[in-house]
Each structure stands twice: as structure tokens, then as C-alpha cells.
Design an enzyme around this catalytic site. Structure first.
Site, PDB file in Angstrom:
ATOM      1  CB  CYS A   1      24.391  -3.222  27.804  1.00 12.52           C
ATOM      2  SG  CYS A   1      26.147  -3.032  28.134  1.00 12.52           S
ATOM      3  CD  GLU A   2      24.566  -2.635  20.568  1.00 14.96           C
ATOM      4  OE1 GLU A   2      25.356  -2.123  19.762  1.00 14.96           O
ATOM      5  OE2 GLU A   2      24.659  -3.804  20.978  1.00 14.96           O
TER       6      GLU A   2
ATOM      7  CE1 TYR B   1      15.350  -1.738   7.209  1.00 15.75           C
ATOM      8  CE2 TYR B   1      13.467  -1.184   8.577  1.00 15.75           C
ATOM      9  CZ  TYR B   1      14.171  -2.101   7.821  1.00 15.75           C
ATOM     10  OH  TYR B   1      13.680  -3.375   7.685  1.00 15.75           O
TER      11      TYR B   1
ATOM     12  CE1 TYR C   1       6.850  -4.711   8.040  1.00 17.08           C
ATOM     13  CE2 TYR C   1       6.021  -2.491   7.671  1.00 17.08           C
ATOM     14  CZ  TYR C   1       6.152  -3.803   7.262  1.00 17.08           C
ATOM     15  OH  TYR C   1       5.603  -4.194   6.078  1.00 17.08           O
TER      16      TYR C   1
ATOM     17  CD  GLU D   1       0.607  -8.693  -1.333  1.00 15.17           C
ATOM     18  OE1 GLU D   1       0.360  -9.857  -1.694  1.00 15.17           O
ATOM     19  OE2 GLU D   1       1.761  -8.207  -1.344  1.00 15.17           O
TER      20      GLU D   1
ATOM     21  N   GLY E   1      -0.060  -2.841   4.519  1.00 14.03           N
ATOM     22  CA  GLY E   1       0.191  -3.265   5.900  1.00 14.03           C
ATOM     23  C   GLY E   1       0.469  -2.053   6.748  1.00 14.03           C
ATOM     24  NE  ARG E   2       5.709   1.497   5.542  1.00 12.45           N
ATOM     25  CZ  ARG E   2       6.944   1.267   5.964  1.00 12.45           C
ATOM     26  NH1 ARG E   2       7.371   1.833   7.070  1.00 12.45           N
ATOM     27  NH2 ARG E   2       7.746   0.470   5.272  1.00 12.45           N
TER      28      ARG E   2
ATOM     29  NE  ARG F   1      10.273   0.688  10.415  1.00  8.81           N
ATOM     30  CZ  ARG F   1      10.149   1.953   9.990  1.00  8.81           C
ATOM     31  NH1 ARG F   1       9.913   2.927  10.849  1.00  8.81           N
ATOM     32  NH2 ARG F   1      10.285   2.237   8.715  1.00  8.81           N
TER      33      ARG F   1
ATOM     34  N   GLY G   1       0.811  -1.206   0.000  1.00  8.51           N
ATOM     35  CA  GLY G   1       0.000   0.000   0.000  1.00  8.51           C
ATOM     36  C   GLY G   1       0.850   1.263   0.000  1.00  8.51           C
TER      37      GLY G   1
END
Length: 438
Positions: free
Chosen positions: A367-368, A340, A397, A296, A298-299, A336, A254
Site C-alpha cells: 500500500c505505497e 536509487y 542488496y 572487498e 560483495g556485489r 533498490r 570489487g
């Protein structure tokens, strides 16, 4: 109550006490009732978004054309109940998504099974549970579908996934319609024609038509119009050369959604009308009948129907360098930005009427160093431990990509309606983290 200026979605507003309201519900009160952090989803907004596609496709494409909810955006039982009650189909990409839809009572005859590497187990499981259509990706899969269908004494409906060779000018990670994609068979190279003839030669396969997916998070119909010309021309060629009449054409995902106020507002119904008119013109010129059209989304069904609520744990000012606001969630519940660099709108839900003059990075608890939800965010300078921080447009997502990194339990999903709120997915416990371990 007053409306928020420049708010990115119409189901957001601000109360007289300066609290963020979502679907009419006070987000601060939701945290007080259900704990922190939380995914929150607006059932009415999900239904509204579904109806936009359903009504537009029925009006402009007619027949059996319908939208299929892209499960990978958000797969849990209640979402299938909602979209099923609205009349949508679904696309699924794993046996796990099939199982979840089945557990919700979804009509799997309206399910389309995708994926570029379906195992024999996946294919058999789909047939066993009455999945309506398998979207076949490659020659090996066609052989497996034919063999397993023969063992079951059935003829399996399939679509073939093709790549029309279009760059949708969107995130590289979601640009799936190009010639060199891992998905499908390219029209440009002749591979699509070869695999079509191969599928037609199989006794236990019923080829219904074709599928393409040119990407997601696109804000106009240019890419769909280009794909329509390529796909319908291929449909006409297969009809002329092979006598194959395409019954279904699935044009994939979509339209885009607004993550920030810089993203454009899109009229989805008007864009669907534009695509339908162009498709009808192309079919008339090519001398073919317009197939049943599927999409289709989704988002654009669930993204703006969701937000995530956190509690601020610390505010760190490094004079002359940068500022940090940390929260009790992070990349395990929303990976995300790490994946991204995705943009989001961030608010302090209990200070909506205060000026935003404190520039900071919103970071998580892991811890990252890469555990970042958003950089260069403007928040009220009064932000402090215990405030409620909202990240908007997280319905797609986020839950579906969540992990237990650092052994952090996954968040619950709280569904809000006009009248109430309820738990759609329960909060994971520490016991859940080790339940499969020996």
C-alpha cells in the site's frame, strides 16, 4: 534447450518449453516446489565469482593477498560457509554480521570489522569473538579500541580508513572515497597523517596499514589506479616521516555487475592484473615494498548469482496513459529501485520465447505508490495472472536490505547447484513477525 540471446549472465538459458533456466534449474518448477515469491541463488556461480578474485589476486599480488567478501551485500549463514570453503576472508559491518559468520563456523581471524560508529559493545564483541582486524574510522574509535584492548590484555590489529578524495563516477549513495564522506580521514586535508600518528602512539593497538573505499559498481580500473597512486604515496610518506612500514593496504570494493544488457562486460581478472602491475611500478618508483593487498568484492560475488521470482497478480491497462503488472512481492524484498532508481532486467519466466511488445511498470503489492520494481519494462502482451515474473541480478542488496513493510514476511533463499536445490534461508512466517512483541 537453446541459449537466450543477449542474456546478461552465462548461467541463464531457456528450455525447449520456453521456461527460464537459472543455474540449469527450471525457475517455474522452483516456484511450484517452494512457493512464491522466492530469492534464488546459484551456488556454482558464487563459487566461480569468488575464484576469479582469488586466482587473480594470488597470481598478480602474491603473498597473503586475498579478497574479503563484503557481507553487507548478502549476509546469511550459508554464504559464509561457501566463501569460507573457497578461501575468502570477509568484511563485516555490525555485530549481527559477526554473529552470523560465527554461527556459520566462519574463521573470524579472516574478518575485517568496518563501520564509522562502532559502539563499545561492538568493539568488545569483535575482540571477544576473535575478529582478525578492526578497520578504525575516527579518533574516538581508536581511543575505545585501545581502552578495551587494554582491559583484555591484548594488542588489537587495526587498519585506518582513509579517504583518497576520488569521485568514482557512480551512484552518489555508494561514492564513499570523497573528501567530504562520512567515512574515514581525508589524506588531502592532513587528517590522515594526524590520525596515523595518533594510532601509532597507542600501546594496545597494532597498526597494520590502511583502507580506502572509492565506491562500487565501477566497470574499469581507472578509479583503482588513481587511488593506488594516492594511497601508496601516503604509505611512502608515513614510512619516511614516521618510520611506519605498511603491512596491509585494503583498496576496498570489487568491480561492477551487469544489471541490464546495456552494462558493459568486464574482465575482472584482467583488471586486477592491470592494477597489480601499476601498483608494483608505483612502489618501485617510491622505493617501498608492496604491502599485502586486500579487496572487498560483495556485489560482484553474489549479484548475478541471484534472481527473484514472483507470481503476477494483475495486469492493469490505463488506456492512453500507462500499464501496470503487479506481483506478490515488491519494495520489502527489493527496495533498490525506490532508493536509487536501480535498473534491472525483467522476464516472464514461463513465456521466454514470446515477443516483448507490452510496455509496463512492474509494481509490488504494498500500500505505497513508490512500491515499484521497474518502470518501462517490455513484457509479452500475453502476460496474465499466474505467470512467473523474474527480476535478474538480485543476489546483492536484496535479501540484506529486505524489510517487513506492510507486515509482509521476508522471502526464503533457495540455493541451486548442478545436481539439486535446497533451502538456505527459510520463509518467514506470520509468527516470526510478532515473536519479539509483548
Amino acid at each position: 534447450m537453446q541459449d537466450v540471446k543477449n542474456m546478461i549472465c552465462e548461467n541463464l538459458s531457456v528450455s525447449s518449453t520456453g521456461h527460464l533456466l537459472f543455474g540449469g534449474k527450471d525457475t517455474v518448477e522452483l516456484i511450484q516446489k517452494y512457493g512464491s515469491p522466492l530469492y534464488v541463488m546459484d551456488e556454482e556461480r558464487i563459487r566461480h565469482n569468488a575464484r576469479v578474485y582469488l586466482d587473480a589476486m594470488k597470481t598478480h599480488f602474491g603473498g597473503n593477498s586475498r579478497p574479503l567478501f563484503a557481507s553487507k551485500a548478502a549476509s546469511f549463514k550459508q554464504i559464509y560457509r561457501i566463501i569460507g570453503s573457497e578461501g575468502m576472508g570477509t568484511d563485516v559491518v555490525s555485530s549481527g554480521e559477526i554473529y552470523t559468520a560465527k554461527a556459520a563456523g566462519f574463521d573470524l581471524s579472516l574478518a575485517y570489522f568496518h563501520g564509522n560508529n562502532k559502539t563499545d559493545f561492538d568493539i568488545d564483541y569483535a575482540m571477544e569473538n576473535g575478529v582478525g582486524c578492526i578497520v578504525a574510522d575516527n579518533f574516538e574509535e581508536i581511543d575505545a579500541i585501545d581502552r578495551i584492548a587494554a582491559s583484555r590484555g591484548i594488542q588489537q590489529k587495526i587498519l585506518l580508513r582513509l579517504t583518497p578524495g576520488i569521485d568514482p563516477h557512480t551512484y552518489e549513495a555508494v561514492a564513499t572515497g570523497k573528501v567530504d564522506s562520512k567515512f574515514g580521514s581525508a589524506i588531502e586535508t592532513g587528517a590522515a597523517e594526524e590520525i596515523t600518528k595518533y594510532a601509532l602512539s597507542k600501546n594496545n593497538i597494532d597498526l597494520f596499514g590502511f583502507h580506502c573505499h572509492v565506491g562500487s559498481q565501477v566497470f574499469d580500473s581507472e578509479v583503482y589506479l588513481a587511488a593506488s597512486e594516492i594511497m601508496l604515496s601516503f604509505v611512502a610518506k608515513m614510512q619516511k616521516d614516521c618510520g611506519f612500514v605498511t603491512r596491509e593496504l585494503n583498496v576496498g570494493g570489487g568491480y561492477g555487475v551487469r544489471y541490464t544488457e546495456n552494462d558493459p562486460v568486464i574482465d575482472i581478472a584482467a583488471n586486477i592484473e592491470q592494477v597489480a602491475l601499476e601498483m608494483k611500478k608505483i612502489c618501485s618508483r617510491l622505493g617501498i615494498t608492496l604491502p599485502t593487498i586486500l579487496m572487498e568484492p560483495g556485489r560482484s560475488i553474489v549479484a548475478d548469482a541471484g534472481l527473484t521470482l514472483y507470481t503476477v497478480g494483475s495486469v492493469k491497462e490505463i488506456k492512453g496513459y500507462k500499464n501496470y503488472v503487479s506481483v506478490d512481492g515488491g519494495m520489502p524484498d527489493n527496495p533498490r529501485y525506490a532508493l536509487y532508481g536501480s535498473a534491472y532486467t525483467v522476464e516472464i519466466a514461463n513465456r521466454m520465447n514470446e515477443p516483448k511488445d507490452f510496455v509496463c511498470s512492474v509494481v509490488g503489492r504494498c500500500c505505497e505508490c513508490g512500491d515499484i520494481l521497474q518502470e518501462n519494462v517490455k513484457l509479452p502482451a500475453s502476460v496474465e495472472r499466474g505467470d512467473i515474473l523474474a527480476v535478474l541480478t538480485t543476489g546483492a542488496y536484496n535479501y540484506s536490505m529486505a524489510s517487513n513493510y506492510n507486515r509482509i514476511p521476508r522471502l526464503p533463499i533457495i540455493m541451486v547447484t548442478k545436481d539439486t536445490s535446497y533451502v538456505a534461508v527459510g520463509r518467514e512466517t506470520f509468527e516470526d513477525l510478532v515473536k519479539n512483541e509483548l
